[in-house]
Enzyme design. Structure first.
Site, PDB file in Angstrom:
ATOM      1  N   SER A   1      29.127  40.211  28.338  1.00 63.43           N
ATOM      2  CA  SER A   1      28.236  40.588  29.433  1.00 63.43           C
ATOM      3  C   SER A   1      26.790  40.716  28.974  1.00 63.43           C
ATOM      4  CB  SER A   1      28.680  41.915  30.045  1.00 63.43           C
ATOM      5  OG  SER A   1      29.960  41.793  30.626  1.00 63.43           O
TER       6      SER A   1
ATOM      7  N   GLU B   1      42.879  40.809  28.097  1.00 59.32           N
ATOM      8  CA  GLU B   1      42.323  42.136  28.398  1.00 59.32           C
ATOM      9  C   GLU B   1      42.880  42.670  29.713  1.00 59.32           C
ATOM     10  OE1 GLU B   1      37.954  44.338  28.881  1.00 59.32           O
ATOM     11  OE2 GLU B   1      38.080  42.155  28.786  1.00 59.32           O
TER      12      GLU B   1
ATOM     13  N   GLU C   1      36.172  43.028  42.353  1.00 60.72           N
ATOM     14  CA  GLU C   1      35.761  41.961  43.264  1.00 60.72           C
ATOM     15  C   GLU C   1      36.028  40.584  42.653  1.00 60.72           C
ATOM     16  OE1 GLU C   1      33.966  45.701  44.307  1.00 60.72           O
ATOM     17  OE2 GLU C   1      33.964  44.589  42.413  1.00 60.72           O
TER      18      GLU C   1
ATOM     19  N   SER D   1      31.905  47.634  24.219  1.00 54.76           N
ATOM     20  CA  SER D   1      32.611  48.843  23.783  1.00 54.76           C
ATOM     21  C   SER D   1      32.734  48.889  22.268  1.00 54.76           C
ATOM     22  CB  SER D   1      34.012  48.896  24.407  1.00 54.76           C
ATOM     23  OG  SER D   1      33.931  48.925  25.813  1.00 54.76           O
TER      24      SER D   1
ATOM     25  N   GLN E   1      33.380  42.988  21.839  1.00 52.89           N
ATOM     26  CA  GLN E   1      33.254  41.843  22.743  1.00 52.89           C
ATOM     27  C   GLN E   1      31.798  41.699  23.172  1.00 52.89           C
ATOM     28  OE1 GLN E   1      35.244  42.383  26.501  1.00 52.89           O
ATOM     29  NE2 GLN E   1      35.923  40.282  26.578  1.00 52.89           N
TER      30      GLN E   1
END
Length: 401
Positions: free
Chosen positions: A141, A257, A380, A173, A138
């Site tokens: 980020s 996910e 969060e 990952s 993936q």
């Protein structure tokens, strides 16, 4: 014999012919004392772990047991939730290879391809991902765009026949072992919306200009990676979904996910509660009323984690829409509580390796549990989703706006 009984018999026969059966009861001091799956475990043979996972996955696929609820035309078995639960129950009885290395491709990329892919992409990629022929990673980020993913800076500019991509991704990952990456990049600016103008690509990780560097984590492993993209060419047919519609594709992947934390697919930890009960008895902590209460709480949370995904799918629309966030928050919090209890039970034995079986092994859980609170969106972010989308609370101030 019912169809489900026949299915259970087929799964049992398949596994019994290939893998040794686990002991019926766990015993403290017997077997491997590792408590983490391949995604968090230090391993000198990471490539070997992945090879064994792919061989197991290929055998499952050839037997029609890999993608149980997937469409038959794309390599799935066309079965339902009952078969999935039955398979999960039976496979726990056998010493099978760890499939963590294939999780991203099957539970993050494949759902997005199924929903947003072209017929050609589905036919080419879905059987390959679910058979283990393709390993995915993936690429969402970035160093300055983690929780605030919409602020990403990786750019893709249109050129004849495709796109040229420049940027950097991080916390990917298994990227160093992956064949294909699900890459989110900005293809056009939009002053009115940061989520418009993003496009999803399926990137060949062997493309010229792709550099992958594993990152050493505090657990001692280097499973997460940073990925540098330097003028990487991506063909037009590698666009997943609509140009400029990448945010919708990303949300399919992120939802899957998060949901996977509750369905038992994210086997990052190995039977934490069962092992913690045995440990508490071994060291005498089980006589402490507080420890017993916390173990009972862990048992209740494990049961809830197993039934929560299915119950949320039939909940009110505003609750079902944020069900994946609820599942992820609950599951990761349950693991965090067990890790904290292990720390309280073991004390210094968890931080200094005395050689005693099943003690220092818990350090990998205490350190690794933080990764689950980040993967798929931080705690969060999940709470913001629940507050804004389900409860209708005002949005947090966005200083960037």
């Amino acid at each position: 014999m019912s169809d489900l009984e026949e299915f259970r018999a087929r799964v049992e026969a398949f596994l019994a012919a290939r893998y040794p059966r686990r002991p019926d009861a766990l015993r403290h001091g017997q077997g491997d004392d590792s408590l983490v799956g391949a995604a968090l475990r230090h391993c000198d043979d990471e490539a070997g772990d992945l090879r064994r996972a792919r061989e197991y996955q290929r055998a499952l696929f050839d037997a029609g047991l890999a993608w149980l609820d997937g469409p038959v035309e794309y390599g799935g078995a066309g079965l339902g939730a009952a078969e999935r639960r039955a398979f999960a129950e039976i496979v726990r009885r056998y010493e099978v290879p760890d499939l963590s290395g294939l999780l991203v491709g099957q539970h993050i990329i494949a759902p997005a391809v199924l929903v947003h892919g072209t017929d050609e992409q589905r036919a080419r990629l879905l059987p390959a991902l679910w058979s283990g022929d393709l390993v995915g990673c993936q690429l969402f980020s970035e160093p300055d765009a983690g929780s605030d993913l919409a602020s990403l800076r990786t750019r893709a500019r249109k050129v004849p026949g495709g796109w040229r991509v420049d940027g950097q991704k991080v916390w990917s990952s298994g990227a160093h072992l992956a064949d294909v990456g699900e890459l989110l990049a900005r293809t056009s600016p939009d002053p009115d919306s940061r989520t418009r103008g993003l496009t999803m690509f399926l990137l060949d990780m062997k493309s010229p200009g792709v550099t992958v560097r594993p990152l050493r984590q505090m657990t001692g492993t280097a499973h997460f990676c940073e990925v540098f993209l330097d003028d990487v060419f991506v063909h037009d047919d590698a666009v997943l979904g609509e140009v400029g519609g990448g945010w919708a594709v990303a949300n399919v992947s992120l939802t899957s996910e998060r949901d996977n934390f509750g369905d038992g697919g994210a086997d990052l930890f190995v039977r934490l509660l069962d092992r913690l009960v045995l440990l508490s008895r071994e060291v005498g902590a089980a006589r402490d009323p507080d420890v017993r209460d916390r173990l009972a709480d862990g048992y209740i949370r494990r049961l809830i984690t197993r039934v929560l995904p299915a119950s949320l799918r039939t909940a009110a629309p505003e609750v079902a829409a944020v069900g994946a966030s609820l599942v992820k928050l609950f599951a990761t919090d349950a693991d965090r509580r067990l890790a904290r209890l292990a720390l309280d039970v073991l004390g210094p034995s968890l931080t200094a390796d005395t050689g005693a079986w099943g003690t220092y092994a818990w350090s990998q859980v205490v350190l690794g549990v933080h990764a689950t609170r980040i993967a798929g969106g931080t705690d969060e972010i999940q709470r913001n989703i629940l507050a804004e989308r389900a409860l209708g609370l005002p949005r947090e101030p966005r200083p960037s706006r």
